[in-house]
Design a protein around this motif. Sequence first.
Motif, PDB file in Angstrom:
ATOM      1  N   ARG A  36       1.294  -1.011  -0.411  1.00 58.15           N
ATOM      2  CA  ARG A  36       0.190  -0.346   0.463  1.00 58.15           C
ATOM      3  C   ARG A  36       0.801   1.269  -0.012  1.00 58.15           C
ATOM      4  NH1 ARG A  36      -2.668  -2.925   4.006  1.00 58.15           N
ATOM      5  NH2 ARG A  36      -4.710  -4.075   2.494  1.00 58.15           N
ATOM      6  N   THR A  37       2.445   1.284   0.160  1.00 59.00           N
ATOM      7  CA  THR A  37       3.207   2.550   0.501  1.00 59.00           C
ATOM      8  C   THR A  37       3.584   2.164  -0.725  1.00 59.00           C
ATOM      9  OG1 THR A  37       5.333   0.651   0.813  1.00 59.00           O
ATOM     10  CG2 THR A  37       3.717   1.273   2.740  1.00 59.00           C
ATOM     11  N   PHE A  38       3.687   1.723  -2.072  1.00 62.99           N
ATOM     12  CA  PHE A  38       3.487   1.453  -3.505  1.00 62.99           C
ATOM     13  C   PHE A  38       2.757   3.363  -4.292  1.00 62.99           C
ATOM     14  CE2 PHE A  38       4.788  -3.049  -4.352  1.00 62.99           C
ATOM     15  CZ  PHE A  38       5.330  -2.347  -3.443  1.00 62.99           C
ATOM     16  N   GLN A  39       3.353   3.353  -4.903  1.00 64.75           N
ATOM     17  CA  GLN A  39       3.272   5.705  -5.495  1.00 64.75           C
ATOM     18  C   GLN A  39       2.590   5.309  -6.685  1.00 64.75           C
ATOM     19  OE1 GLN A  39       5.627   8.178  -3.546  1.00 64.75           O
ATOM     20  NE2 GLN A  39       6.898   6.698  -2.853  1.00 64.75           N
ATOM     21  N   PRO A  40       1.847   6.225  -6.873  1.00 61.10           N
ATOM     22  CA  PRO A  40       1.515   6.102  -8.579  1.00 61.10           C
ATOM     23  C   PRO A  40       2.408   6.752  -9.193  1.00 61.10           C
ATOM     24  CG  PRO A  40      -0.129   7.324  -7.341  1.00 61.10           C
ATOM     25  CD  PRO A  40       0.587   6.985  -6.131  1.00 61.10           C
ATOM     26  N   THR A  41       3.151   7.803  -8.797  1.00 60.01           N
ATOM     27  CA  THR A  41       4.690   8.188  -9.484  1.00 60.01           C
ATOM     28  C   THR A  41       5.682   8.766  -8.794  1.00 60.01           C
ATOM     29  OG1 THR A  41       3.505  10.736  -9.793  1.00 60.01           O
ATOM     30  CG2 THR A  41       2.948   9.109 -11.944  1.00 60.01           C
ATOM     31  N   ILE A  42       6.889   8.918  -9.493  1.00 59.67           N
ATOM     32  CA  ILE A  42       7.526   9.074  -8.088  1.00 59.67           C
ATOM     33  C   ILE A  42       8.548  10.161  -8.822  1.00 59.67           C
ATOM     34  CG2 ILE A  42       9.651   8.697  -7.382  1.00 59.67           C
ATOM     35  CD1 ILE A  42       8.485   6.057  -7.205  1.00 59.67           C
ATOM     36  N   GLN A  43       8.918  11.334  -9.133  1.00 55.85           N
ATOM     37  CA  GLN A  43       9.480  12.771  -9.225  1.00 55.85           C
ATOM     38  C   GLN A  43      10.762  12.643  -8.651  1.00 55.85           C
ATOM     39  OE1 GLN A  43       7.461  14.529 -11.680  1.00 55.85           O
ATOM     40  NE2 GLN A  43       9.759  16.230 -11.790  1.00 55.85           N
ATOM     41  N   THR A  44      12.017  12.362  -9.355  1.00 58.47           N
ATOM     42  CA  THR A  44      13.335  12.763  -8.218  1.00 58.47           C
ATOM     43  C   THR A  44      14.008  13.660  -9.129  1.00 58.47           C
ATOM     44  OG1 THR A  44      13.058  10.118  -7.743  1.00 58.47           O
ATOM     45  CG2 THR A  44      15.559  11.344  -8.188  1.00 58.47           C
ATOM     46  N   PRO A  45      14.886  14.683  -8.167  1.00 51.57           N
ATOM     47  CA  PRO A  45      15.634  14.913  -9.477  1.00 51.57           C
ATOM     48  C   PRO A  45      17.029  14.946  -9.661  1.00 51.57           C
ATOM     49  CG  PRO A  45      15.529  15.796  -6.547  1.00 51.57           C
ATOM     50  CD  PRO A  45      14.886  14.394  -6.912  1.00 51.57           C
ATOM     51  N   LEU A  46      17.379  15.676 -10.606  1.00 53.16           N
ATOM     52  CA  LEU A  46      18.848  14.906 -11.320  1.00 53.16           C
ATOM     53  C   LEU A  46      19.812  15.973 -11.075  1.00 53.16           C
ATOM     54  CD1 LEU A  46      17.711  12.973 -14.360  1.00 53.16           C
ATOM     55  CD2 LEU A  46      18.314  12.469 -12.532  1.00 53.16           C
ATOM     56  N   ASP A  47      20.864  16.145 -11.328  1.00 46.57           N
ATOM     57  CA  ASP A  47      22.218  17.360 -11.506  1.00 46.57           C
ATOM     58  C   ASP A  47      21.737  18.027 -12.751  1.00 46.57           C
ATOM     59  OD1 ASP A  47      23.847  15.269  -9.535  1.00 46.57           O
ATOM     60  OD2 ASP A  47      25.238  15.700 -10.958  1.00 46.57           O
ATOM     61  N   ASN A  48      22.196  20.030 -12.350  1.00 48.11           N
ATOM     62  CA  ASN A  48      21.709  20.635 -13.611  1.00 48.11           C
ATOM     63  C   ASN A  48      20.615  20.867 -13.313  1.00 48.11           C
ATOM     64  OD1 ASN A  48      23.511  22.169 -14.704  1.00 48.11           O
ATOM     65  ND2 ASN A  48      22.942  21.408 -16.726  1.00 48.11           N
ATOM     66  N   GLY A  49      20.026  20.691 -12.485  1.00 49.83           N
ATOM     67  CA  GLY A  49      18.004  21.055 -12.582  1.00 49.83           C
ATOM     68  C   GLY A  49      16.938  19.979 -13.276  1.00 49.83           C
ATOM     69  N   ALA A  50      17.871  18.710 -13.946  1.00 50.30           N
ATOM     70  CA  ALA A  50      17.120  18.060 -14.675  1.00 50.30           C
ATOM     71  C   ALA A  50      16.075  17.175 -14.035  1.00 50.30           C
ATOM     72  CB  ALA A  50      18.021  16.843 -15.873  1.00 50.30           C
ATOM     73  N   THR A  51      14.945  16.764 -14.162  1.00 52.98           N
ATOM     74  CA  THR A  51      14.509  15.554 -13.578  1.00 52.98           C
ATOM     75  C   THR A  51      13.826  14.408 -14.029  1.00 52.98           C
ATOM     76  OG1 THR A  51      12.307  17.301 -14.992  1.00 52.98           O
ATOM     77  CG2 THR A  51      12.654  17.980 -12.433  1.00 52.98           C
ATOM     78  N   LEU A  52      13.450  13.458 -13.009  1.00 52.40           N
ATOM     79  CA  LEU A  52      13.672  11.943 -13.764  1.00 52.40           C
ATOM     80  C   LEU A  52      12.023  11.818 -13.144  1.00 52.40           C
ATOM     81  CD1 LEU A  52      13.762   8.959 -14.773  1.00 52.40           C
ATOM     82  CD2 LEU A  52      14.655   8.530 -12.132  1.00 52.40           C
ATOM     83  N   LEU A  53      10.886  12.073 -13.935  1.00 54.19           N
ATOM     84  CA  LEU A  53       9.528  10.772 -13.642  1.00 54.19           C
ATOM     85  C   LEU A  53       9.280   9.361 -13.737  1.00 54.19           C
ATOM     86  CD1 LEU A  53       6.953  11.686 -12.516  1.00 54.19           C
ATOM     87  CD2 LEU A  53       6.609  12.393 -14.356  1.00 54.19           C
ATOM     88  N   CYS A  54       8.878   9.105 -12.645  1.00 56.69           N
ATOM     89  CA  CYS A  54       9.528   7.845 -12.456  1.00 56.69           C
ATOM     90  C   CYS A  54       7.365   7.113 -12.452  1.00 56.69           C
ATOM     91  CB  CYS A  54      10.241   6.369 -11.980  1.00 56.69           C
ATOM     92  SG  CYS A  54      11.424   6.844 -12.286  1.00 56.69           S
ATOM     93  N   TYR A  55       6.767   5.918 -13.223  1.00 61.66           N
ATOM     94  CA  TYR A  55       5.201   5.384 -12.922  1.00 61.66           C
ATOM     95  C   TYR A  55       5.640   4.460 -13.736  1.00 61.66           C
ATOM     96  CZ  TYR A  55       6.351   7.126 -18.419  1.00 61.66           C
ATOM     97  OH  TYR A  55       6.889   7.284 -19.183  1.00 61.66           O
ATOM     98  N   HIS A  56       4.289   3.164 -14.066  1.00 56.27           N
ATOM     99  CA  HIS A  56       4.524   2.163 -15.045  1.00 56.27           C
ATOM    100  C   HIS A  56       4.413   2.259 -16.059  1.00 56.27           C
ATOM    101  CE1 HIS A  56       3.890  -2.563 -14.232  1.00 56.27           C
ATOM    102  NE2 HIS A  56       3.251  -2.633 -14.831  1.00 56.27           N
ATOM    103  N   GLY A  57       2.541   2.373 -16.331  1.00 49.88           N
ATOM    104  CA  GLY A  57       2.546   2.009 -18.014  1.00 49.88           C
ATOM    105  C   GLY A  57       2.673   4.114 -18.569  1.00 49.88           C
TER     106      GLY A  57
END
Length: 244
Positions: free
Chosen positions: A103-124
């Motif tokens: 139940r702690t699993f999340q719909p999406t996860i956003q993670t900061p990367l270097d130099n202002g870039a971002t990573l958005l994770c999802y399943h489908g």
Amino acid sequence: MRIALISDIHGNLVALQTVLADIKTARVDQIVCLGDVAANGSQPREVIEHIRDLGCPIVRGNTDDWFLVPQTFDPNSERERRLMTMLNWAMEKFSPADFDFMRTFQPTIQTPLDNGATLLCYHGSPQANADVILSTTPDDELARMIGDRRATVLAGGHTHQQMLRRYLDAFVVTVGSIGMPFARGSISQQDRHPPWSEYAIVDARGRNLAVELRRVPLDVNAVARAARASGMPDAERWVSEWSA
């Protein structure tokens, strides 16, 4: 920042351990799991325990939902009857704490990367964990599935096929499957799993950005031994789906 993206483990502990060993040599800073952790494999409880021990962020996949939301399967479909049998077998192995963990699993996860870039994770997709994003998905359909979410790298699983494409100024990556990779191009016509496991690494250091799709050889005989020892329903049929 180097981030390993793992997905679609599907209760295959041998495959998970294989990939984690490879990740250890890759010297990543973080692991993110993109969902479909335990369903449809021979060691669902053991995989849940390993993923919990990793302490990594986890996206909720469509088959993770199967354990938490009542499902309706077509009793006239042989495939769906098998899925329901496997689901019930796995659920009997889980403790209340295992369900709480899922139940702690999340719909999406956003993670900061270097130099202002971002990573958005999802399943489908960012909109739904059962969406299908392929290399051939038209841009307008891809735009609908991404919606108003923006990131430098958009990363998902679900299709069990590795893929990297551009969308506007972003990379869209599908990381493949650790525990149940697909051998052929159509996700609706799979009957064999090739002898490897798949994952990806996003490498964002300074102003440089790279996405690496990785394929790790898998000991299919060890996968088969684990399945036969597990007591899983219809183990021989499941073993027969793997290509040595």
